[in-house]
Structure formats: structure tokens, C-alpha cells
Design an enzyme around this catalytic site. Sequence first.
Site, PDB file in Angstrom:
ATOM      1  N   ASP A 494       1.820   5.233   0.552  1.00 44.49           N
ATOM      2  CA  ASP A 494       2.043   3.897   1.114  1.00 44.49           C
ATOM      3  C   ASP A 494       2.719   4.003   2.477  1.00 44.49           C
ATOM      4  O   ASP A 494       3.288   5.053   2.826  1.00 44.49           O
ATOM      5  CB  ASP A 494       2.928   3.106   0.135  1.00 44.49           C
ATOM      6  CG  ASP A 494       2.753   1.604   0.244  1.00 44.49           C
ATOM      7  OD1 ASP A 494       2.168   1.136   1.235  1.00 44.49           O
ATOM      8  OD2 ASP A 494       3.229   0.899  -0.665  1.00 44.49           O
ATOM      9  N   ASP A 564      -2.850  -6.371  -0.948  1.00 46.81           N
ATOM     10  CA  ASP A 564      -1.894  -6.798  -1.971  1.00 46.81           C
ATOM     11  C   ASP A 564      -2.281  -8.149  -2.551  1.00 46.81           C
ATOM     12  O   ASP A 564      -1.701  -8.590  -3.542  1.00 46.81           O
ATOM     13  CB  ASP A 564      -0.484  -6.890  -1.373  1.00 46.81           C
ATOM     14  CG  ASP A 564       0.185  -5.528  -1.299  1.00 46.81           C
ATOM     15  OD1 ASP A 564      -0.328  -4.577  -1.918  1.00 46.81           O
ATOM     16  OD2 ASP A 564       1.222  -5.407  -0.614  1.00 46.81           O
TER      17      ASP A 564
HETATM   18  C1  DGJ Z   1       2.906  -2.155  -0.997  1.00 44.63           C
HETATM   19  C2  DGJ Z   1       1.671  -1.846  -1.779  1.00 44.63           C
HETATM   20  O1  DGJ Z   1       0.556  -2.425  -1.183  1.00 44.63           O
HETATM   21  C3  DGJ Z   1       1.863  -2.303  -3.214  1.00 44.63           C
HETATM   22  O2  DGJ Z   1       0.689  -2.076  -3.945  1.00 44.63           O
HETATM   23  C4  DGJ Z   1       3.020  -1.569  -3.805  1.00 44.63           C
HETATM   24  O3  DGJ Z   1       2.717  -0.206  -3.867  1.00 44.63           O
HETATM   25  C5  DGJ Z   1       4.264  -1.803  -2.973  1.00 44.63           C
HETATM   26  N1  DGJ Z   1       4.047  -1.497  -1.587  1.00 44.63           N
HETATM   27  C6  DGJ Z   1       5.415  -0.972  -3.483  1.00 44.63           C
HETATM   28  O4  DGJ Z   1       6.523  -1.054  -2.685  1.00 44.63           O
END
Ligand code: DGJ
Length: 746
Positions: A494, A564
Site C-alpha cells: 500500500d 476503496d
Molecule cells: C488503503 C487501502 O486501499 C485499503 O484497502 C486498506 O488496505 C487501508 N489502506 C489500510 O490502511
Amino acid sequence: MADIWHDQTAGTWLLQTRSTGYAFGLADSGAALRHLHWGPGLPAAAPAALLAEAGGEPPRWERYRSSARERPDEYVPWGGLRYDEPSLKADYADGTRSTEWRFTAQRLSRPGASATLELDFTDPAYGLVTTLAYRVYDEFDVIERWVVLRHGGDQPIVIRQAHSANWWLPDRACWRLRYLHGGWGAETRLAQVTLGPGKLVLESRRGTTSHQFNPWFTLDPGGRATEEGGEVWAGALAWSGSWKLVYELTAAGHLHACGGCNDFDWSHRLMPGDRLVLPSFAALYTDAGFGAASREWHAWVRAHVIGRGDRTGLAEPRRRAADASGARGPGSSGRGPDDDGQRLRPVLYNSWEATSFAVSQGGQERLAERASRIGVERFVVDDGWFRGRDNDHAGLGDWTVDESKFPLGLAPLIKRVNDLGMSFGLWVEPEMVNRDSDLYRAHPDWVYHFAHRTRTEHRNQLVLNLARPDVADWVFGQIDRLLAENNIEFIKWDMNRPFSEPGWPAEAGRNPERIWVEHVRSLYAILDGLRAAHPGVEFESCSGGGGRADLGILGRVEQIWTSDNTDAWDRIAIQEGFTQVFPPQVMMAWVTDSPNWWTGRRLPLRFRFHVAMAGALGIGGDLSRWTEREMTEAAELVTAYKVIRPVVQQGRLYRLASVPADPYGAHEYLSDDGTQVVILAWWGPSSCGGGRPPLRLAALDPVARYADADNGQQYWGAELLHEGLTLPGVRQDDFGSALVRLARRS
Ligand code: DGJ
């Protein structure tokens, strides 16, 4: 077979792809390279004639009448009467700021199922050698271009702008540009604009690919192309950092699309003997519409991009980390040649929406048990598993397991997950640090910052300076250790914030502006090294959702977290944009809870599944709250997905209809041999009693019979192509969906 023809007498080259042609030739006694053609295939002798037609005249930089057909510079070194967007701008030690060059060498090679041409242009006064590189691939119409700058002189040269490619389009009256834009939770949505005289700049200045714009485009003359037909030129830059693409209709009336790493705030000092490899910029031409362009991208990305590592030598100089761990040499991903792009994606469970930071051994085990019951194949623990990480204010940088949550480390959970028949995956965000972390307390100078300036936080975190070799080695070491100590088979990588204060005070006066490019090269080298050292591990690119989706990162990962936003209705548009360039196989899509945590929208479980089944299926809901009925339905839908998975992930995608323009959105996936057909369709509430007509399918054999795998009903191909298929349940209002599977019978 793709090939490259060189006419030595005329000084021209012709790149022949499967069905298109691209040509350029030397002019002004080798001081210039003129673009000649990009479009349908050409006879080998044609480029010489095209060059001769130009009459050897230098291009005119303003419009005026002339009988000769002017030909612009293939790649534009700034200098002389050049006022349009240049490709290359360099400062020399004596104050000279323009470049003049001469053709000095060419190299032709045939690595694997491709052919590569490299042309060297040397500035005799300062020794800067600019190599224009081109690669064409057997069976594809994609042309890949990149540039290498080598310093053969003796005084430093500062590169201020250096594009990966400059793509000239043929002269047409008017052009439409399509591109992808968005934001967090709203990535990769299609936008379009008619280009007029002047320049349109789309870019990221954020240090990452960005949610706002994606470095992909299509151009079609007069806006006449459709999903099914018409001339389309498309391009995609393979770069995961700040980028800039310029679409310019020049004063002379020519359109070009050019760009690469963003020049904003960037410069790169080349010392004698140094070289700088710029990222690759791929493009293609088709006369069969946007759908054909997408299918070409999908097939090429699967064959030549996914997990292939470095194709140009870009990350090569930063391989120390990989070497330290005994990884294989440059250019090797450490994996078999046919591996990554051809492997089917396992059905994945991710606990983020279910638990947020509240992860624990017991809670994760309970979710894992439920996940395995519905057929999940990979279980992923997201954020919250490491020391100090109870919320997003602390912990980033300290990559050791939180023993209050996992008293015996991750091993017992991994064993349980493996015993349940699933592989184990873990979330990390290695480029980041919270102030409240041991790492930051020990190394506050490891983040990007300017002296006497605020260190602006975003999600309470700062960005580590990966351009520093010590930081890059440390990052590599942390993830290398995690992978060595645990049976982790998947890493979700990430990156939750963009850059700010991109400074490196210790390097003041020594070109700290290079960080914009160096960070990404270093990231690539780390990932290449980890993949080589741990060939069994697969990776996902995530950046607060889909903020790092591009062909550069796809060389280092097997899949991308799309957004997300997991509201299935919103996802339809996001996925529609995403699959313009990226294959469904890499498009990670989760089924989550209803109502959706973000939008509050309630959608049937089946609908949520059918939308997620359009890519690589994942489950992200709180399974501990799913009813037995929901669990049973989910298990049936996962089973159904596994049946259609090879066709969805590796077949050919036809976008048959799109909401809101059509009464439903529908995809057809066709196996390469044409025998298996999968239809996924989705629709929202109808208005004014408007009906939904049968769905006309694409690319079937009109004289073949196709049978519905669920009810045995048979159809002629012609019937499906012209009359259409009545979708099951299509009369149902309010968020209905359908999955139909057809098999060719004759
Ligand atoms: C952003 C990601 O897109 C989410 O799926 C998740 O992993 C969060 N970060 C966790 O902090």
C-alpha cells in the site's frame, strides 16, 4: 511476426507490428529524425517515398503554404526554431541550454518474441548520447518506446525535461481525447474532450501515479470511433511516479501526444559516464474501435508486462538490495518466463472492511474459517497487525508483529489458514512512517522534508526517502525478513499518501530534485529484488485504493487494488475505465457488506458478486455477520466464479453495453478458442416503465450453435448476434444482475 526494416540508402526505418506500421527517417544529413507514419501497415519501400515527399525540408514551425509535405521531428531536442513541447531539454556546464545532435549508431536485436531497435544520436559538443529505443512484439500491435541518456563527455549535464516518447498522429481535421480521471473512491472514470489548437496537459505531481489522472489515453479523429469500430490511437506510460502527458495541436497543425516523468521540480544531473533510463511508453493503433484497443492491451499486458520486472534497464542500477539477498541478476524476475501473466488469480478474502485495525489472532481465525467455507483460496490480513497500530496515528515503520494481538507471532494464524486450504497474505506500507514510531524517533531525517519548513502529514504519515540507498536497503530488509520468517505467499503493498516537501537537505547542492524519479526507480528495484528472492510470493499494488495503477508497477505485481469504493453500483463505472487498459485478471474486486460502509447503498448479494466477478474476485465483507443463507449463496457464487474464471480473467472482453447510456451494463468474455462465452450484466432501477431489450452479443460464429450451460437452451450464433439474448431476471427492477454461460456446440 513483428519486424523492423531498415532502408540504408534512404535512411528510413519501418516497424511492422502484426497489422500496423510505424516509420521514420533521417534528414538533414543525419542531424534530424523525421516522423513519417503511424497507422495501417505499409509496404517496406513506402517510408523512403514518404521521406522523399517531404523534400528534405526542415519542418516548418508555423503554418504556411508549401507544396512539400512537412514531417515533424520524431523526438524533439529543444533548440533552434522550436516552440512546441520539446522531448528533451538539457543544460550544459558552459551555459549552453539547447541540444544539437547527429545520428551515430543503430542496434537491432531480437530478444524473445520481440524485435528491438536502438538509434543513437550524439551531441558532438558535449558528448550526450540519446538513444531512442523501440520494441515491437510478435502477434501484437503494441509498440513500446523508451529513451536512454548516456553521458560520454567530461562536464556535468543537467537534464531538465526528458520524455519517454513523442507520438505524432496523422493530420486530421479534429481529434477526441479520452482519458481516465477520478479521486479517492472514484478512480479510473472515463472522460473525453475535443482537442483544439494549443496544449492540454494531464499529469501527476504527487510522486505516485495518482487517483486523479491515469497515464493512459485514446485519440480518435473527429470523435468517430465507437466501442466496435473506427480508428483509435492509444498509449500508456509505464511509470508509477509523477508523470506528465501533453496533447498538443501545434501551430503547424500537427497533433502529438508526448510525455514521461514529470519535469515539474525535477532535474537530473548526469555526471561523465552516467546513464539515465527513462520509463517505457507503449502505444498502439487499431481501426476496430475502443474495444479492440482494450483487448490488445489486455493480451499484451498478460503476455509481456505482468510480473516481468524491468524490460528496459530502468531499475538496473539500483539492484544492490536484491544482490545483497542473493537474488538473481538484472532483468530477471526470478520466475519462469510464462508464470505471472498467465496464472489465474485465486479468490481472496481481505479483512479490512470487516475489522479495520482491530485485528487479532482469534478474530482473524474465525474469519478465515468462514472464508474457507465459501471457497476462498487466499486469506489476507490487512492493516493493524504490527506494533503500535491500533489506528492510523502510529506504527508505520515498525514492521514487527504486535504481540498483544498475535502473542505467538503470525505463525499460528498462517498455519491455521494453510490448514484450511488457503494461502496467506499480508498488508504492508513500506514507503511510509508515522511520527509515532520507533523508526521515526531513530531516523527523523529519513523522510522527505525541507529545512525550516513544515513536514506536512497526510493520514498522519510521512514519506520515506527511498532515493537514499540506506533507506532503500532498510525497506528491502524489513520485507525480506518478513517473507523469510513466515509462510507469506502474497503481499498487498500500500501507499496511502502523496509526496509533499520533497526535499533531501543533506544533498543540498547535489541535485536533490532527482528524488521524483529516484524514488520510483528505487521502489522498482526493491520490488524486483523481493520478487527474485521470494519467487513464490505474489504482490498487489494498492495506493489508498487505485492510486498506483500503471504498466510500470504491473511489471512487479500480479494484481491491483482498484478502489476503496466497494459499492458495486459505483464500481461499474470505475471498472469500465480500469479495463480500458488493464486486463480483468489484475482488477481486484471485493464483495463487501450491504449497506455499503461508504455510500450507504443497499445492493443484493448476487448483484455485488456479479459486479466483482467481472475481475479477480475477492470477498471483503464481515463474514461473521453474514447469515447462513448469505453464506450458502456466497459459496454457490464463488463456485460459479471458479467455473467462469479462466474466461473472465484470460478471455477477450467485449463491452456490450454501459450504464447509464444503456438500460444495463453488460460484458461478454470470450475464450481465445471461441468456444466459451460468459455474460455478466447489471442494471439499476428503470424509469417511466422503460424496458430492457435483449442483449446483442459480439464476436460469435453466426452459423454455430451455442448452448446455455444452466438451462440447455440452444441458440444460433446469428440469433445471439442480431436478435440478442433475453437476460434472465431482466424484468426485475432495482439493481438486478445476470450471469449467463454459453458453450459452443458445433
Ligand atoms: C488503503 C487501502 O486501499 C485499503 O484497502 C486498506 O488496505 C487501508 N489502506 C489500510 O490502511
